[in-house]
Design a protein around this motif. Structure first.
Motif, PDB file in Angstrom:
ATOM      1  N   ARG A 166       7.763  -7.955   0.498  1.00  0.00           N
ATOM      2  CA  ARG A 166       6.797  -7.123  -0.221  1.00  0.00           C
ATOM      3  C   ARG A 166       7.193  -6.913  -1.678  1.00  0.00           C
ATOM      4  O   ARG A 166       6.624  -6.056  -2.353  1.00  0.00           O
ATOM      5  CB  ARG A 166       6.672  -5.759   0.475  1.00  0.00           C
ATOM      6  CG  ARG A 166       6.210  -5.849   1.917  1.00  0.00           C
ATOM      7  CD  ARG A 166       6.021  -4.466   2.524  1.00  0.00           C
ATOM      8  NE  ARG A 166       5.550  -4.556   3.897  1.00  0.00           N
ATOM      9  CZ  ARG A 166       4.815  -3.621   4.507  1.00  0.00           C
ATOM     10  NH1 ARG A 166       4.506  -2.515   3.849  1.00  0.00           N
ATOM     11  NH2 ARG A 166       4.416  -3.777   5.748  1.00  0.00           N
ATOM     12  N   ASN A 222      -1.544   1.284  -0.632  1.00  0.00           N
ATOM     13  CA  ASN A 222      -1.536   1.299   0.827  1.00  0.00           C
ATOM     14  C   ASN A 222      -0.142   1.042   1.382  1.00  0.00           C
ATOM     15  O   ASN A 222       0.063   1.081   2.583  1.00  0.00           O
ATOM     16  CB  ASN A 222      -2.499   0.229   1.360  1.00  0.00           C
ATOM     17  CG  ASN A 222      -2.746   0.344   2.844  1.00  0.00           C
ATOM     18  OD1 ASN A 222      -3.062   1.427   3.336  1.00  0.00           O
ATOM     19  ND2 ASN A 222      -2.600  -0.749   3.572  1.00  0.00           N
ATOM     20  N   TYR A 223       0.832   0.798   0.487  1.00  0.00           N
ATOM     21  CA  TYR A 223       2.173   0.406   0.925  1.00  0.00           C
ATOM     22  C   TYR A 223       3.143   1.584   0.858  1.00  0.00           C
ATOM     23  O   TYR A 223       3.291   2.219  -0.187  1.00  0.00           O
ATOM     24  CB  TYR A 223       2.694  -0.759   0.085  1.00  0.00           C
ATOM     25  CG  TYR A 223       1.853  -1.995   0.243  1.00  0.00           C
ATOM     26  CD1 TYR A 223       1.979  -2.798   1.366  1.00  0.00           C
ATOM     27  CD2 TYR A 223       0.913  -2.343  -0.723  1.00  0.00           C
ATOM     28  CE1 TYR A 223       1.195  -3.930   1.529  1.00  0.00           C
ATOM     29  CE2 TYR A 223       0.121  -3.477  -0.571  1.00  0.00           C
ATOM     30  CZ  TYR A 223       0.268  -4.259   0.570  1.00  0.00           C
ATOM     31  OH  TYR A 223      -0.516  -5.372   0.732  1.00  0.00           O
ATOM     32  N   CYS A 277       1.367   5.273  10.069  1.00  0.00           N
ATOM     33  CA  CYS A 277       0.563   4.189  10.626  1.00  0.00           C
ATOM     34  C   CYS A 277      -0.819   4.683  11.035  1.00  0.00           C
ATOM     35  O   CYS A 277      -1.832   4.007  10.794  1.00  0.00           O
ATOM     36  CB  CYS A 277       1.274   3.561  11.821  1.00  0.00           C
ATOM     37  SG  CYS A 277       2.771   2.628  11.429  1.00  0.00           S
ATOM     38  N   SER A 297       0.238   0.651   5.338  1.00  0.00           N
ATOM     39  CA  SER A 297       1.088  -0.471   5.711  1.00  0.00           C
ATOM     40  C   SER A 297       2.531  -0.020   5.499  1.00  0.00           C
ATOM     41  O   SER A 297       2.959   0.177   4.357  1.00  0.00           O
ATOM     42  CB  SER A 297       0.768  -1.693   4.847  1.00  0.00           C
ATOM     43  OG  SER A 297       1.607  -2.779   5.191  1.00  0.00           O
ATOM     44  N   ARG A 343       3.739  -0.913  14.890  1.00  0.00           N
ATOM     45  CA  ARG A 343       2.970  -1.273  13.693  1.00  0.00           C
ATOM     46  C   ARG A 343       3.829  -1.312  12.437  1.00  0.00           C
ATOM     47  O   ARG A 343       3.391  -1.817  11.402  1.00  0.00           O
ATOM     48  CB  ARG A 343       1.820  -0.273  13.517  1.00  0.00           C
ATOM     49  CG  ARG A 343       0.792  -0.332  14.629  1.00  0.00           C
ATOM     50  CD  ARG A 343      -0.184   0.823  14.530  1.00  0.00           C
ATOM     51  NE  ARG A 343       0.448   2.102  14.862  1.00  0.00           N
ATOM     52  CZ  ARG A 343      -0.192   3.271  14.856  1.00  0.00           C
ATOM     53  NH1 ARG A 343      -1.478   3.316  14.512  1.00  0.00           N
ATOM     54  NH2 ARG A 343       0.456   4.381  15.175  1.00  0.00           N
ATOM     55  N   CYS A 388       6.785  -2.481   9.928  1.00  0.00           N
ATOM     56  CA  CYS A 388       7.626  -3.636   9.595  1.00  0.00           C
ATOM     57  C   CYS A 388       9.063  -3.148   9.430  1.00  0.00           C
ATOM     58  O   CYS A 388       9.369  -2.401   8.498  1.00  0.00           O
ATOM     59  CB  CYS A 388       7.139  -4.308   8.309  1.00  0.00           C
ATOM     60  SG  CYS A 388       8.243  -5.606   7.719  1.00  0.00           S
TER      61      CYS A 388
END
Length: 219
Positions: A25, A72-73, A95, A100, A117, A119
């Motif tokens: 990312r 959104n991160y 989540c 994300s 969900r 990472c």
């Protein structure tokens, strides 16, 4: 569930908005939620200030602060975020709010209850870290293809050790593998030459935030 979020609190060292400097990312505008506390003491740690301090904040308030940023991160980090049991509740809340979410963890603590969900970016501690005995190898079974394994390498001995672990435990079959040189310790070009020489199935990464803002947890 929302009622639990209202009453559940975590010790938060800081919440800030920056570019993600590592992992797949890298470069993405991201809100970082840094939890206080860590049971490890890696020799190269650049966030020792997060071992103590911070403030108790409810999950509802954390979500409120995050909502001020147009991204959104979200990355939940530390310290070692899983040292606080309520981190699991926070991850699920994030989540559920459709973010994300990535979790940066040492891999020393149990990953089995982390929301699927999320990472998971899990460190495997090398001998040069001083904390190699803290690796919880059972965590490997909880990794999925969307997760990532990270090795922070201090020297050539760390590199050779990491290569052997990858082969012996067949890590490339689990998820992407990241190699990162310790800042101002292992020359990045040297690490790159080793990876190419040995044709290792890894992605080399540099800490982009340090290239932009210097040593420390830059913004």
């Amino acid at each position: 569930m929302m009622q639990a979020f209202e009453t559940t609190t975590l010790r938060i060292n800081e919440i800030f908005f920056s570019l993600q400097g590592e992992t797949s990312r890298v470069g993405l505008p991201t809100v970082f939620v840094r939890l206080t506390g860590c049971p490890l003491r890696c020799g190269y740690c650049d966030t020792a200030y997060a071992f103590t301090g911070g403030e108790n904040i409810s999950i509802a308030e954390i979500l409120n602060r995050i909502a001020h940023y147009k991204t959104n991160y979200i990355t939940v980090t530390g310290g070692e975020p899983l040292a606080q049991k309520a981190c699991l509740v926070l991850l699920t809340a994030l989540c559920d709010a459709k973010y994300s979410v990535s979790l940066e963890t040492s891999g020393a603590l149990d990953l089995s209850q982390v929301d699927l969900r999320v990472c998971k970016v899990m460190d495997i501690k090398t001998p040069g870290s001083g904390e190699v005995t803290k690796n919880n190898w059972e965590n490997l079974i909880h990794l999925t293809p969307k997760d990532e394994i990270k090795f922070v390498l201090c020297n050539e001995a760390d590199y050779q050790w990491a290569g052997e672990i990858i082969r012996r435990k067949q890590l490339s079959q689990l998820c992407p593998i990241l190699f990162s040189p310790v800042y101002d310790s292992l020359n990045p070009a040297t690490l790159a030459s080793w990876i190419l020489r040995d044709e290792l199935p890894v992605r080399m990464q540099l800490q982009m935030h340090k290239l932009l803002w210097g040593e420390g947890p830059g913004r």
